[in-house]
Enzyme design. Structure first.
Site, PDB file in Angstrom:
ATOM      1  N   SER A 186       0.820  -1.219   0.000  1.00  0.00           N
ATOM      2  CA  SER A 186       0.000   0.000   0.000  1.00  0.00           C
ATOM      3  C   SER A 186       0.850   1.263   0.000  1.00  0.00           C
ATOM      4  CB  SER A 186      -0.878   0.061   1.262  1.00  0.00           C
ATOM      5  OG  SER A 186      -1.769  -0.991   1.278  1.00  0.00           O
ATOM      6  N   HIS A 191      -4.290   0.282  -6.124  1.00  0.00           N
ATOM      7  CA  HIS A 191      -3.333  -0.715  -6.613  1.00  0.00           C
ATOM      8  C   HIS A 191      -3.502  -0.811  -8.123  1.00  0.00           C
ATOM      9  CE1 HIS A 191      -2.433  -3.255  -2.762  1.00  0.00           C
ATOM     10  NE2 HIS A 191      -2.502  -1.972  -2.499  1.00  0.00           N
ATOM     11  N   HIS A 208      -4.900 -10.135  -2.333  1.00  0.00           N
ATOM     12  CA  HIS A 208      -5.140 -10.399  -0.916  1.00  0.00           C
ATOM     13  C   HIS A 208      -6.159 -11.525  -0.764  1.00  0.00           C
ATOM     14  CE1 HIS A 208      -3.895  -6.103  -1.016  1.00  0.00           C
ATOM     15  NE2 HIS A 208      -3.285  -6.403   0.112  1.00  0.00           N
ATOM     16  N   TYR A 241      -8.350 -11.466   1.604  1.00  0.00           N
ATOM     17  CA  TYR A 241      -9.627 -10.838   1.981  1.00  0.00           C
ATOM     18  C   TYR A 241     -10.439 -10.360   0.780  1.00  0.00           C
ATOM     19  CZ  TYR A 241      -7.172  -6.302   1.596  1.00  0.00           C
ATOM     20  OH  TYR A 241      -6.454  -5.228   1.145  1.00  0.00           O
ATOM     21  N   GLU A 242      -9.802 -10.289  -0.378  1.00  0.00           N
ATOM     22  CA  GLU A 242     -10.560  -9.892  -1.572  1.00  0.00           C
ATOM     23  C   GLU A 242     -11.443 -11.033  -2.087  1.00  0.00           C
ATOM     24  OE1 GLU A 242      -8.111  -7.280  -4.470  1.00  0.00           O
ATOM     25  OE2 GLU A 242      -6.634  -8.357  -3.276  1.00  0.00           O
ATOM     26  N   ALA A 301       1.925  -2.480   4.429  1.00  0.00           N
ATOM     27  CA  ALA A 301       1.588  -1.533   5.498  1.00  0.00           C
ATOM     28  C   ALA A 301       1.048  -2.372   6.643  1.00  0.00           C
ATOM     29  CB  ALA A 301       0.528  -0.547   5.028  1.00  0.00           C
ATOM     30  N   MET A 315      -2.461  -7.886   6.903  1.00  0.00           N
ATOM     31  CA  MET A 315      -3.395  -8.779   6.206  1.00  0.00           C
ATOM     32  C   MET A 315      -2.784  -9.414   4.962  1.00  0.00           C
ATOM     33  SD  MET A 315      -6.587  -6.101   6.245  1.00  0.00           S
ATOM     34  CE  MET A 315      -6.930  -5.070   7.672  1.00  0.00           C
ATOM     35  N   SER A 316      -1.466  -9.461   4.914  1.00  0.00           N
ATOM     36  CA  SER A 316      -0.839  -9.982   3.692  1.00  0.00           C
ATOM     37  C   SER A 316       0.501 -10.631   4.026  1.00  0.00           C
ATOM     38  CB  SER A 316      -0.620  -8.838   2.695  1.00  0.00           C
ATOM     39  OG  SER A 316       0.370  -7.939   3.193  1.00  0.00           O
ATOM     40  N   ASN A 371      -0.028   2.823  11.433  1.00  0.00           N
ATOM     41  CA  ASN A 371      -0.895   3.263  12.540  1.00  0.00           C
ATOM     42  C   ASN A 371      -0.597   2.396  13.742  1.00  0.00           C
ATOM     43  OD1 ASN A 371      -2.386   1.270  10.556  1.00  0.00           O
ATOM     44  ND2 ASN A 371      -3.151   0.835  12.602  1.00  0.00           N
ATOM     45  N   HIS A 397      -8.775   3.434   6.507  1.00  0.00           N
ATOM     46  CA  HIS A 397      -7.876   3.112   5.395  1.00  0.00           C
ATOM     47  C   HIS A 397      -7.143   4.376   4.957  1.00  0.00           C
ATOM     48  CE1 HIS A 397      -6.231   0.998   2.000  1.00  0.00           C
ATOM     49  NE2 HIS A 397      -6.870   1.738   1.120  1.00  0.00           N
TER      50      HIS A 397
HETATM   51  N1  HPA Z   1      -4.226  -3.989  11.257  1.00  0.00           N
HETATM   52  C1  HPA Z   1      -4.159  -4.865  10.240  1.00  0.00           C
HETATM   53  N2  HPA Z   1      -3.671  -4.556   9.054  1.00  0.00           N
HETATM   54  C2  HPA Z   1      -3.215  -3.298   8.871  1.00  0.00           C
HETATM   55  C3  HPA Z   1      -3.272  -2.329   9.886  1.00  0.00           C
HETATM   56  C4  HPA Z   1      -3.800  -2.698  11.146  1.00  0.00           C
HETATM   57  O1  HPA Z   1      -3.869  -1.909  12.103  1.00  0.00           O
HETATM   58  N3  HPA Z   1      -2.746  -1.190   9.374  1.00  0.00           N
HETATM   59  C5  HPA Z   1      -2.386  -1.459   8.097  1.00  0.00           C
HETATM   60  N4  HPA Z   1      -2.682  -2.732   7.778  1.00  0.00           N
END
Ligand code: HPA
Length: 268
Positions: free
Chosen positions: A27, A57, A79, A81-82, A109, A207-208, A231, A243
């Site tokens: 990301s 993307h 991903h 999750y997609e 990220a 998540m990846s 974050n 996001h």
């Molecule tokens: N959690 C999960 N995946 C993420 C986060 C998060 O806080 N930030 C960026 N990808």
């Protein structure tokens, strides 16, 4: 065989480019490839490739010579999750192996679990925890790619970690270190899940990356992973997550992340 069809297509389009390094751009980092693109192939044109649906993307493979190294870059990944089946998530990694890639560099990220991390920090992944409740290695084994029971003692190769740390030092970029844990997403964690992730020993959550790194290691590629901490994970500060915040922090880290990647590519 599907894999061979994909490889033949790419070799034809790239005139047998044969990359030695593969780079997955997470990301906010996608435009690293724009500075170097020599040959571009859209995922949708590649036989048996999945579809990338995440906004921002681009969904293409970019081939380029960077500092004398032949590199293939993924601008956008698949991903879980997609809704992609896990074998589509890791399919590009198997293709890279067949194209001759030896070094697999993966970026993402991630949410910071370790309280010493701040937004826009970069973290060298030293190990991971697969908490996606799915394993991309399940199924009949392809002995041409790797062994049935692959060792995972050093997925993220120490020698590549040393290259990354030396590159960071040279550039004056702070590179923290930690364990990355992958959940499926697409939601961010609850505060209790953040506590669980911490208790289980992770410094960052995302998540990846884990499925791709597992398969790259299984295939005998050397893996390097770097997270941009976008974050603090949910519940740490009490702020809600968006996001947008993830994209903004990734953008703020972009220029140091790009120089670091370039320096790493030069030195692997
Ligand atoms: N959690 C999960 N995946 C993420 C986060 C998060 O806080 N930030 C960026 N990808």
């Amino acid at each position: 065989m599907q894999l061979q069809e994909t490889v033949d297509y790419i070799n034809e389009k790239t005139n047998n480019f044969q990359p030695e390094i593969a780079l997955v751009l997470g990301s906010g980092l996608g435009d690293f490839a724009d500075d170097f693109s020599d040959i571009i192939i859209k995922y949708e044109d590649i036989p048996h490739f999945g579809k990338s649906t995440v906004k921002g993307h681009k969904g293409q493979l970019v081939f380029a010579n960077i500092a004398g190294k032949k590199v293939v870059m993924m601008q956008g990944r698949f991903h879980y999750y997609e809704g992609n089946p896990i074998d589509k998530v890791v399919y590009p990694v198997k293709v890279f192996k067949k194209l001759g890639v030896k070094t697999f560099i993966v970026t993402n990220a991630a949410g910071g679990i370790n309280r010493e991390f701040e937004a826009s920090d970069l973290m060298l992944i030293t190990d991971h925890i697969n908490f996606m409740h799915v394993n991309p290695l399940i199924g009949p084994n392809d002995d041409d790619l790797g062994p049935r029971f692959p060792d995972m003692t050093e997925v993220y190769k120490k020698e590549l970690q040393d290259v990354a740390l030396a590159a960071a030092k040279k550039l004056g970029v702070t590179l923290k270190k930690g364990v990355y844990m992958a959940l499926t997403g697409p939601n961010y964690e609850t505060p209790s899940e953040t506590k669980m992730v911490k208790l289980l020993g992770a410094d960052a959550v995302g998540m990846s990356t884990v499925p791709e790194a597992m398969v790259a290691n299984y295939c005998g590629m050397k893996v390097l992973g770097i997270s941009c901490i976008s974050n603090a994970a949910a519940g740490i500060t009490g702020e809600v997550l968006s996001h947008q915040e993830v994209i903004e922090a990734a953008n703020a880290a972009k220029s140091k992340f790009k120089s670091l990647l370039l320096e790493i590519v030069k030195n692997v």
